[in-house]
Design an enzyme around this catalytic site. Sequence first.
Site, PDB file in Angstrom:
ATOM      1  N   HIS A 258       0.669  -0.984  -0.341  1.00 36.65           N
ATOM      2  CA  HIS A 258       0.260   0.297   0.139  1.00 36.65           C
ATOM      3  C   HIS A 258       0.383   1.175   0.015  1.00 36.65           C
ATOM      4  CE1 HIS A 258      -2.957   2.986   1.139  1.00 36.65           C
ATOM      5  NE2 HIS A 258      -4.030   1.709   1.668  1.00 36.65           N
ATOM      6  N   ARG A 281      -6.855  10.050  -0.240  1.00 37.97           N
ATOM      7  CA  ARG A 281      -6.583  10.657  -1.271  1.00 37.97           C
ATOM      8  C   ARG A 281      -8.330  10.714  -2.081  1.00 37.97           C
ATOM      9  NH1 ARG A 281      -4.116   6.193  -3.252  1.00 37.97           N
ATOM     10  NH2 ARG A 281      -3.100   5.024  -0.410  1.00 37.97           N
TER      11      ARG A 281
HETATM   12  C1  SIN Z   1      -8.162  -1.599   1.937  1.00 33.45           C
HETATM   13  O1  SIN Z   1      -7.133  -2.236   2.266  1.00 33.45           O
HETATM   14  O2  SIN Z   1      -8.978  -2.206   1.430  1.00 33.45           O
HETATM   15  C2  SIN Z   1      -8.312  -0.478   2.348  1.00 33.45           C
HETATM   16  C3  SIN Z   1      -7.534   0.691   3.138  1.00 33.45           C
HETATM   17  C4  SIN Z   1      -7.797   1.785   3.387  1.00 33.45           C
HETATM   18  O3  SIN Z   1      -8.098   2.226   4.235  1.00 33.45           O
HETATM   19  O4  SIN Z   1      -6.579   2.878   2.842  1.00 33.45           O
END
Ligand code: SIN
Length: 485
Positions: A258, A281
């Site tokens: 991420h 974002r």
């Molecule tokens: C996710 O992993 O689907 C969302 C995680 C986030 O809040 O960026």
Amino acid sequence: MTPSAIIVIGSGLAGLTTTSQLLTHRIPVLLLERFPKPGGNSIKASSGINGAPTRFQPLPSLDSIATFQTDTINSAGGPYISATGAEKARRERLIATLTERSAEGIYWLTDEVGVELSRVARLGGHSVARTHRGSGKKTPGYDIVSTLLGRVSADELFRMETERRVTRILKEEGQEGGRVVGVEYAVVKEGNQTVVEQAYGPVVVASGGFAGDARGLLAQYRPDLAGIPSTNEEREGTQPLLQEIGAAVVDMEQVQVHPTGFVEGGDGEAMVKILAAEALRGEGGILVLGDGRRFVNELETREKVTGEVMERAEKLPTKARQWDVKLVLDEGAAAALESHLGFYMWKGLIRKTTVGELGEEMAALEGTLREYVDVVSGKKKDEFGRESFGNWTITEVKPESVVYVGKVTPVVHFTMGGVVINELSQVLDAQGRPIPGLWAAGEITGGLHGQNRLGGSSLLECVVFGRIAGDEAAAFYKGLAPSAQ
Ligand code: SIN
Ligand code: FAD
């Protein structure tokens, strides 16, 4: 002989959803959880859960099952494109099931379980806003998990035992490869003595992924990620327990990094990071390099945004592998996520400041913001291709304009690989045959997301495949399923 309960391993969203469904069928459940507190990674979920089309999406909603399917396939990329024959068909059916049953999953949560999910944001790789969260102070993971836990805990047919680490799946050999009959688990007793106990019954595995298994499965499948912090607490993956009894695994090398984990104050060396929710974002926030320049469409897939960060940003001089990137929000974007911001500011992860003040450390920031304002107002096309700006509201950038800023870096977050299941949540062996008495749901499973999971689709897979696993295991338990004959 009918066993006394169905055994569910793991108390995250997949396990709790399966449990709830089993209880609806009036089947007793024994839930085994290795940690003292229930909830797994699910309780930390911060952006929300996908559903398309739903009554909560902003009007005019252009969403459809087909659009969601296309976005999911585009995001899944290589492993989906290169799959052939039965494997291609299996992946197609998983994606079809996820997307066709997504709205039903959202309505199950809102109308039956009682979770409010009226706010919807657009996350990376989605062509419309479809990630649902509540409008109140609770983050979506906490809200969904705690409500569901309350609901199942009130049922006399439910028993949860925590601090029970499942160490073996028990399989009785027999015709057509045998069937799963129970589990063995370790219990730590007083004086740190570990005792092994057994429980007997059909098994649903909902024990999550291995993004926290840096020394085990991650080191085995993705040694190149060593040293990058994670959003997951340390916890070993459980796929090998299933492989031991013949389950197949797929896409184990597909690990999601991420783009935005918070680099905390102090030396910033923490290897477990708090996630900067992608919704920040989605609601308008931008990413800038150390000098304040934008460098990416913040709403590209995570895979692409992370790739750009690693290519374009300076490396931080830390022992942990980290990059110099800042997340910047204006007051509109911050207000849309007020409760998240409150927490991040209290933790010192985001600070409120002004463009002028921030300009002292980021020379290019003021120019970047002026440019972005022109893009948001439609005067200019975004050079990075961003088309959706959430709740960004500043129309004129002045030195005294308020902004919120946090230091972020890529973090190991989610594992797309795992045990092979079909659309009935049955765990398959290497020949593609279901292993009787065994189902799996949630992040433990593999193949659905290919090389990149869309934000919000993990909570969704827990709900969709957890409900299916509950229905299928209930039918098996009652002796209705052909495999129980
Ligand atoms: C996710 O992993 O689907 C969302 C995680 C986030 O809040 O960026
Ligand atoms: P988990 O929720 O991880 O639950 C698995 C449980 O099994 C754990 O409690 C674990 O202790 C237990 N367990 C493991 N091994 C054993 C064993 N051997 N014996 C007994 N118990 C065991 N996804 C989204 O869709 N939207 C989001 O907004 C979102 N935000 C996220 C934010 C963060 C910080 C993180 C880390 C993830 C986020 N994700 C999000 C991803 C998502 O939360 C998880 O992928 C998903 O919740 C996994 O659910 P699960 O039930 O499969 O596993």
